[in-house]
Design a protein around this motif. Structure first.
Motif, PDB file in Angstrom:
ATOM      1  N   MET A 180       0.811  -1.217   0.000  1.00  0.00           N
ATOM      2  CA  MET A 180       0.000   0.000   0.000  1.00  0.00           C
ATOM      3  C   MET A 180       0.843   1.264   0.000  1.00  0.00           C
ATOM      4  N   GLY A 181       2.147   1.109   0.061  1.00  0.00           N
ATOM      5  CA  GLY A 181       3.019   2.273   0.082  1.00  0.00           C
ATOM      6  C   GLY A 181       2.933   3.050   1.378  1.00  0.00           C
ATOM      7  N   GLU A 182       2.666   2.365   2.495  1.00  0.00           N
ATOM      8  CA  GLU A 182       2.555   3.029   3.798  1.00  0.00           C
ATOM      9  C   GLU A 182       3.827   2.822   4.608  1.00  0.00           C
ATOM     10  N   ASP A 183       3.979   3.652   5.630  1.00  0.00           N
ATOM     11  CA  ASP A 183       5.095   3.520   6.557  1.00  0.00           C
ATOM     12  C   ASP A 183       4.835   2.300   7.450  1.00  0.00           C
ATOM     13  N   PRO A 184       5.675   1.269   7.408  1.00  0.00           N
ATOM     14  CA  PRO A 184       5.424   0.056   8.197  1.00  0.00           C
ATOM     15  C   PRO A 184       5.416   0.308   9.700  1.00  0.00           C
ATOM     16  N   VAL A 185       6.214   1.262  10.164  1.00  0.00           N
ATOM     17  CA  VAL A 185       6.241   1.561  11.597  1.00  0.00           C
ATOM     18  C   VAL A 185       4.903   2.142  12.043  1.00  0.00           C
ATOM     19  N   MET A 186       4.361   3.075  11.268  1.00  0.00           N
ATOM     20  CA  MET A 186       3.079   3.673  11.606  1.00  0.00           C
ATOM     21  C   MET A 186       1.955   2.645  11.543  1.00  0.00           C
ATOM     22  N   LEU A 187       2.033   1.750  10.555  1.00  0.00           N
ATOM     23  CA  LEU A 187       0.999   0.716  10.431  1.00  0.00           C
ATOM     24  C   LEU A 187       1.052  -0.235  11.630  1.00  0.00           C
ATOM     25  N   ARG A 188       2.249  -0.574  12.073  1.00  0.00           N
ATOM     26  CA  ARG A 188       2.395  -1.429  13.258  1.00  0.00           C
ATOM     27  C   ARG A 188       1.863  -0.726  14.513  1.00  0.00           C
ATOM     28  N   ASP A 189       1.977   0.604  14.547  1.00  0.00           N
ATOM     29  CA  ASP A 189       1.520   1.347  15.720  1.00  0.00           C
ATOM     30  C   ASP A 189       0.000   1.413  15.804  1.00  0.00           C
ATOM     31  N   ARG A 190      -0.683   1.560  14.648  1.00  0.00           N
ATOM     32  CA  ARG A 190      -2.125   1.810  14.705  1.00  0.00           C
ATOM     33  C   ARG A 190      -2.986   0.561  14.524  1.00  0.00           C
ATOM     34  N   THR A 191      -2.414  -0.564  14.150  1.00  0.00           N
ATOM     35  CA  THR A 191      -3.230  -1.746  13.836  1.00  0.00           C
ATOM     36  C   THR A 191      -3.513  -2.671  15.023  1.00  0.00           C
ATOM     37  N   PRO A 192      -2.673  -2.759  16.059  1.00  0.00           N
ATOM     38  CA  PRO A 192      -2.966  -3.703  17.148  1.00  0.00           C
ATOM     39  C   PRO A 192      -4.360  -3.550  17.759  1.00  0.00           C
ATOM     40  N   ALA A 193      -4.887  -2.325  17.824  1.00  0.00           N
ATOM     41  CA  ALA A 193      -6.229  -2.149  18.395  1.00  0.00           C
ATOM     42  C   ALA A 193      -7.265  -2.894  17.566  1.00  0.00           C
ATOM     43  N   GLN A 194      -7.105  -2.842  16.241  1.00  0.00           N
ATOM     44  CA  GLN A 194      -8.042  -3.549  15.369  1.00  0.00           C
ATOM     45  C   GLN A 194      -7.870  -5.063  15.495  1.00  0.00           C
ATOM     46  N   ILE A 195      -6.633  -5.514  15.634  1.00  0.00           N
ATOM     47  CA  ILE A 195      -6.379  -6.938  15.824  1.00  0.00           C
ATOM     48  C   ILE A 195      -7.012  -7.424  17.122  1.00  0.00           C
ATOM     49  N   ARG A 196      -6.866  -6.618  18.175  1.00  0.00           N
ATOM     50  CA  ARG A 196      -7.458  -6.985  19.467  1.00  0.00           C
ATOM     51  C   ARG A 196      -8.980  -7.168  19.350  1.00  0.00           C
ATOM     52  N   LEU A 197      -9.616  -6.240  18.644  1.00  0.00           N
ATOM     53  CA  LEU A 197     -11.063  -6.324  18.490  1.00  0.00           C
ATOM     54  C   LEU A 197     -11.455  -7.581  17.715  1.00  0.00           C
ATOM     55  N   LEU A 198     -10.716  -7.898  16.658  1.00  0.00           N
ATOM     56  CA  LEU A 198     -11.032  -9.079  15.863  1.00  0.00           C
ATOM     57  C   LEU A 198     -10.815 -10.362  16.658  1.00  0.00           C
ATOM     58  N   VAL A 199      -9.809 -10.365  17.524  1.00  0.00           N
ATOM     59  CA  VAL A 199      -9.586 -11.517  18.383  1.00  0.00           C
ATOM     60  C   VAL A 199     -10.684 -11.607  19.445  1.00  0.00           C
ATOM     61  N   GLU A 200     -10.975 -10.472  20.086  1.00  0.00           N
ATOM     62  CA  GLU A 200     -11.979 -10.452  21.154  1.00  0.00           C
ATOM     63  C   GLU A 200     -13.335 -10.944  20.665  1.00  0.00           C
ATOM     64  N   GLN A 201     -13.712 -10.561  19.456  1.00  0.00           N
ATOM     65  CA  GLN A 201     -15.017 -10.922  18.923  1.00  0.00           C
ATOM     66  C   GLN A 201     -15.023 -12.273  18.218  1.00  0.00           C
ATOM     67  N   GLY A 202     -13.875 -12.932  18.138  1.00  0.00           N
ATOM     68  CA  GLY A 202     -13.843 -14.285  17.612  1.00  0.00           C
ATOM     69  C   GLY A 202     -13.633 -14.406  16.126  1.00  0.00           C
ATOM     70  N   PHE A 203     -13.248 -13.326  15.460  1.00  0.00           N
ATOM     71  CA  PHE A 203     -12.966 -13.422  14.019  1.00  0.00           C
ATOM     72  C   PHE A 203     -11.582 -14.019  13.767  1.00  0.00           C
ATOM     73  N   LEU A 204     -10.632 -13.734  14.666  1.00  0.00           N
ATOM     74  CA  LEU A 204      -9.291 -14.292  14.565  1.00  0.00           C
ATOM     75  C   LEU A 204      -9.020 -15.172  15.784  1.00  0.00           C
ATOM     76  N   GLU A 205      -8.284 -16.244  15.581  1.00  0.00           N
ATOM     77  CA  GLU A 205      -7.920 -17.145  16.660  1.00  0.00           C
ATOM     78  C   GLU A 205      -6.400 -17.251  16.751  1.00  0.00           C
ATOM     79  N   PRO A 206      -5.841 -17.256  17.952  1.00  0.00           N
ATOM     80  CA  PRO A 206      -4.396 -17.489  18.070  1.00  0.00           C
ATOM     81  C   PRO A 206      -4.023 -18.830  17.460  1.00  0.00           C
ATOM     82  N   ALA A 207      -2.987 -18.843  16.680  1.00  0.00           N
ATOM     83  CA  ALA A 207      -2.582 -20.097  16.000  1.00  0.00           C
ATOM     84  C   ALA A 207      -1.707 -20.934  16.911  1.00  0.00           C
TER      85      ALA A 207
END
Length: 508
Positions: free
Chosen positions: A481-508
């Motif tokens: 996507m041509g984005e800064d990987p550091v910034m993407l790593r900073d802002r995405t964990p909250a979305q990952i947490r929500l997807l895990v909490e609601q059961g869309f993602l499972e720890p492998a």
């Protein structure tokens, strides 16, 4: 029909004549008086009509004189049946002697209790005993405060049974057992089961339910809520379908708790905190008030006992007029004197007005005793269809909480995830548009949630197969996507947490 006009249930046919109970059970199963047998005989429409207290379709379907039809008329439809015909199907004399049946008229017999076939989760043939007229559809106006009618299988009881976490435990408690449905489930996976009820008749009927279902016995104790428990007793599982109706008086024992407002439900929820062993679950059905000037979610959070994680799901909300009408119909008050009905209706509205109640919510409350310094309390509204049974979904919800508590953002980026089974992606936007307005992930199992995600979230979920860490996936997305990987790593964990909490993602 009131229970005062019904034959009196004998003192203890289950414990006094276990041989007769065993013979009766064998005869019922031998005649296919089971959940599957009923569905085959009656057909789906008549079977569903029974749950609405409509018996005419079932009466039509049992005109033929088969053994199964005889049992349906006898135990579910409360029809007198000729003695000779019952003798062809049941050990009739033994059932008369022990009190399951009584003689009526010159040559007929009738049941003293309802007996409803009930399929266990593993295909077991169980039977729920209740007072006459109460095995299907609810009370329908039967009973009074003094009579202490005992209901059979209803929507609330099957909902709670499906919600309950079914892991093997040493001890379980059923608070307000009624006809024993929750205790029947619990004895299958708990070494020791205690069941309490204010109504001694309910305890007697619970014993019948367990015995006729071929299940182990439970420790049955008379008293209100937790009063019968001994000092220091604790449990791994507590379930309760209490008399949660918010009413202006305890007219009906089976539904009215006798406390003001939603105090009974609050008392049950707060009371289980000290009774749970570490890691133990408490699961309760409840009504709660929506009070003017108060956030209903804050009200429920205040109920949660210290040291417990909580997951509260509001399934339905009714305004006070709808709520009053529902339970006035349940008691049969709409069929009586119009002036008395109006007076009762006024009493409900007066009670709600005095308490500034504008609506009443219904839902599920699950608690888990936790050693965490900061318990998690989730209160949400989810009125949409779900897939029962939900016991595994409930257990997984709390397991995910533990996982997220143990992983900060840095650990989350090092972790591996996989997309949960049966998740689909939907793209929503105008026809012909180059890009969707938003992307939705939707579950087809369990809670059947749907959640909006951005392009990064959709791409991340789509490639989660457990092979790459979350951080490496985000780095690849940033490059595409041509984005800064550091910034993407900073802002995405909250979305990952929500997807895990609601059961869309499972720890492998």
């Amino acid at each position: 029909m009131s229970t005062s006009s019904l034959p009196t249930l004998p003192a203890a046919p289950a414990s006094g004549r276990p041989d007769v109970t065993a013979q009766l059970r064998d005869a019922l199963i031998g005649a296919s008086f089971t959940a599957d047998g009923l569905l085959e005989l009656l057909g789906a429409p008549a079977y569903a009509a029974l749950a609405r207290s409509e018996t005419v379709p079932a009466l039509r379907a049992t005109r033929e004189d088969s053994p199964l039809a005889v049992l349906v008329r006898l135990f579910l439809l409360q029809q007198p049946v000729p003695h000779t015909r019952v003798a062809d199907v049941l050990p009739v004399d033994a059932c008369l002697e022990s009190g399951w049946l009584v003689r009526v008229g010159s040559d007929e017999v009738a049941a003293t209790v309802d007996v409803r076939p009930y399929g266990g989760p593993g295909g077991e043939d169980w039977f729920i005993v209740s007072d006459l007229g109460c095995a299907v559809g609810g009370a329908g106006g039967i009973g009074s405060r003094d009579e202490g009618v005992v209901l059979g299988v209803g929507g609330a009881s099957t909902t709670l049974a499906g919600l309950t976490v079914r892991t093997p435990v040493a001890s379980a408690l059923d608070v307000g057992t009624g006809s024993g449905i929750q205790a029947l489930h619990a004895v299958q996976h708990a070494t020791r089961v205690t069941a309490t009820d204010l109504n001694p008749r309910a305890l007697h009927i619970t014993a019948l339910t367990l015995a006729l279902s071929g299940a182990p016995a439970a420790d049955l104790r008379e008293g209100s809520l937790f009063e019968p428990l001994k000092q220091g007793e604790t449990y791994d599982l507590i379930v309760s379908n209490p008399p949660f109706v918010i009413s202006p008086g305890a007219r009906l024992t089976y539904r009215d708790g006798g406390m003001g407002g939603d105090d009974l439900c609050r008392s049950v929820v707060q009371g289980v905190g000290e009774l749970l062993n570490e890691g133990g679950f408490a699961q309760v059905l409840a009504n709660w008030q929506h009070v003017e000037g108060e956030d209903w979610q804050d009200r429920l959070r205040s109920w949660v006992p210290r040291g417990c994680d909580a997951w509260v799901v509001q399934r339905e909300v009714q305004d006070v007029t709808q709520y009053a009408e529902l339970w006035l119909r349940d008691a049969g008050d709409h069929r009586g004197d119009p002036a008395e009905y109006q007076a009762l209706y006024d009493a409900w509205l007066d009670e709600f007005e005095a308490r500034k109640v504008r609506a009443v919510g219904f839902g599920w409350i699950t608690l888990r005793r936790t050693g965490s310094a900061v318990p998690s309390v989730t209160v949400e509204e989810w009125p949409h269809p779900v897939e029962q049974p939900l016991g595994d979904t409930v257990r997984a919800h709390f397991e995910r909480l533990d996982y997220l508590r143990a992983h900060d953002d840095a650990a989350l980026l090092e972790a591996h995830f996989r997309l949960a089974p049966e998740i689909i992606q939907e793209q929503v936007g105008l026809p012909g548009a180059e890009d969707p307005e938003h992307v939705v992930l939707r579950q087809h199992r369990g809670m059947r949630r749907a959640t909006k995600v951005d392009t990064v979230g959709a791409g991340f979920a789509g490639v989660c197969d457990g092979s790459l860490s979350a951080g490496r996936i985000l780095d690849a997305i940033a490059q595409l996507m041509g984005e800064d990987p550091v910034m993407l790593r900073d802002r995405t964990p909250a979305q990952i947490r929500l997807l895990v909490e609601q059961g869309f993602l499972e720890p492998a």
